[in-house]
Design an enzyme around this catalytic site. Structure first.
Site, PDB file in Angstrom:
ATOM      1  N   SER A  52      -2.321 -21.715   2.538  1.00 42.50           N
ATOM      2  CA  SER A  52      -1.574 -22.975   2.506  1.00 42.50           C
ATOM      3  C   SER A  52      -0.236 -22.851   3.229  1.00 42.50           C
ATOM      4  O   SER A  52       0.334 -21.761   3.351  1.00 42.50           O
ATOM      5  CB  SER A  52      -1.332 -23.395   1.053  1.00 42.50           C
ATOM      6  OG  SER A  52      -2.548 -23.499   0.364  1.00 42.50           O
TER       7      SER A  52
HETATM    8  N1  SAM Z   1      -4.313 -19.642  -2.720  1.00 45.61           N
HETATM    9  C1  SAM Z   1      -4.850 -19.405  -1.413  1.00 45.61           C
HETATM   10  C2  SAM Z   1      -3.913 -18.625  -0.519  1.00 45.61           C
HETATM   11  O1  SAM Z   1      -2.766 -18.395  -0.909  1.00 45.61           O
HETATM   12  O2  SAM Z   1      -4.355 -18.207   0.558  1.00 45.61           O
HETATM   13  C3  SAM Z   1      -5.285 -20.704  -0.792  1.00 45.61           C
HETATM   14  C4  SAM Z   1      -6.709 -20.617  -0.388  1.00 45.61           C
HETATM   15  S1  SAM Z   1      -7.608 -21.983   0.165  1.00 45.61           S
HETATM   16  C5  SAM Z   1      -6.515 -23.337   0.367  1.00 45.61           C
HETATM   17  C6  SAM Z   1      -8.576 -22.397  -1.290  1.00 45.61           C
HETATM   18  C7  SAM Z   1      -9.513 -21.326  -1.760  1.00 45.61           C
HETATM   19  O3  SAM Z   1     -10.238 -21.851  -2.894  1.00 45.61           O
HETATM   20  C8  SAM Z   1     -10.583 -20.885  -0.757  1.00 45.61           C
HETATM   21  O4  SAM Z   1     -10.482 -19.512  -0.543  1.00 45.61           O
HETATM   22  C9  SAM Z   1     -11.907 -21.265  -1.435  1.00 45.61           C
HETATM   23  O5  SAM Z   1     -12.963 -20.365  -1.161  1.00 45.61           O
HETATM   24  C10 SAM Z   1     -11.511 -21.248  -2.892  1.00 45.61           C
HETATM   25  N2  SAM Z   1     -12.380 -22.005  -3.807  1.00 45.61           N
HETATM   26  C11 SAM Z   1     -12.944 -23.212  -3.634  1.00 45.61           C
HETATM   27  N3  SAM Z   1     -13.666 -23.557  -4.721  1.00 45.61           N
HETATM   28  C12 SAM Z   1     -13.543 -22.520  -5.606  1.00 45.61           C
HETATM   29  C13 SAM Z   1     -14.038 -22.262  -6.918  1.00 45.61           C
HETATM   30  N4  SAM Z   1     -14.827 -23.137  -7.585  1.00 45.61           N
HETATM   31  N5  SAM Z   1     -13.706 -21.115  -7.514  1.00 45.61           N
HETATM   32  C14 SAM Z   1     -12.915 -20.196  -6.891  1.00 45.61           C
HETATM   33  N6  SAM Z   1     -12.417 -20.375  -5.650  1.00 45.61           N
HETATM   34  C15 SAM Z   1     -12.713 -21.535  -5.020  1.00 45.61           C
END
Ligand code: SAM
Length: 204
Positions: A52
């Protein structure tokens, strides 16, 4: 990054600002992206996912109002950057990612930087982490159609959750608070996150 992108947009919490100064964001992006690591935008991290924008990381962290003693659950480890920032402003971070390769990479960075208060697992984060509940704070870093009930159930009382809710394209960042068994929801601002995929999120 802090002086030009965060302070002018209203990030004032000293602990959040200190963590954003301290955590080396370039460690969480591929070498090829290194020169863009501190830019005012999200960046791709592989598998169709993103790290993000720095302002959004700071906004979500500040919204939790952490004192340093909390046990925090993050859904969506991704690059690991948000978990790393949280780990500097609370006691312990539990973070869940659904894509194996991303978590493997994030764990290596946590180890290298000696961020020892981050515990992680591969799972569908929309069902939370029941064995470790309740959590003082929950941060969801992917956008879903509605607040997953298991996450509401796993909030401490009092407790806070920050989560993007809306369509697949655009969401409202919501601050959910539990107090004396009552749930209240406030809107923070409009955001654009990747999809929260899971049994209480979107279908893949
Ligand atoms: N917090 C992260 C960072 O600092 O890089 C942001 C990552 S990205 C915006 C959102 C993440 O949520 C992705 O890696 C995606 O694979 C994960 N995601 C989506 N649905 C999910 C779920 N049900 N459980 C766990 N992770 C999930």
């Amino acid at each position: 990054m802090v002086d030009e992108q965060l302070v002018p947009r209203g990030i004032v919490d000293p602990a959040t600002l200190a963590a954003m100064r301290q955590v080396p964001r370039h460690e969480f992006v591929d070498d090829a992206m290194g020169s863009k690591a501190y830019g005012d935008h999200p960046l791709p991290i592989g598998s169709g996912q993103t790290i993000s924008q720095p302002y959004i990381v700071a906004l979500m962290t500040q919204a939790l109002g952490l004192s340093g003693r909390e046990k925090v659950l993050e859904i969506g480890t991704g690059s690991g950057y948000q978990a790393a920032v949280l780990s500097r402003v609370c006691a312990r971070v539990y973070t869940i990612e659904r894509i194996d390769s991303l978590l493997v990479r994030a764990r290596k960075i946590f180890d290298r930087l000696h961020y020892l208060n981050i515990i992680s697992r591969i799972d569908d984060g929309t069902i939370g982490w029941p064995d470790e509940a309740p959590f003082d704070d929950i941060l969801v870093t992917a956008g879903g159609p509605e607040i997953p009930q298991p996450l509401i159930d796993q909030m401490a009382d009092p407790g806070r959750m920050v989560i993007p809710i809306g369509s697949r394209e655009v969401q409202e960042l919501q601050l959910v608070q539990k107090q004396d068994g009552q749930i209240s929801v406030e809107s923070i601002e409009y955001v654009r996150f990747v999809n929260l995929i899971g049994s209480h999120g979107w279908a893949a």
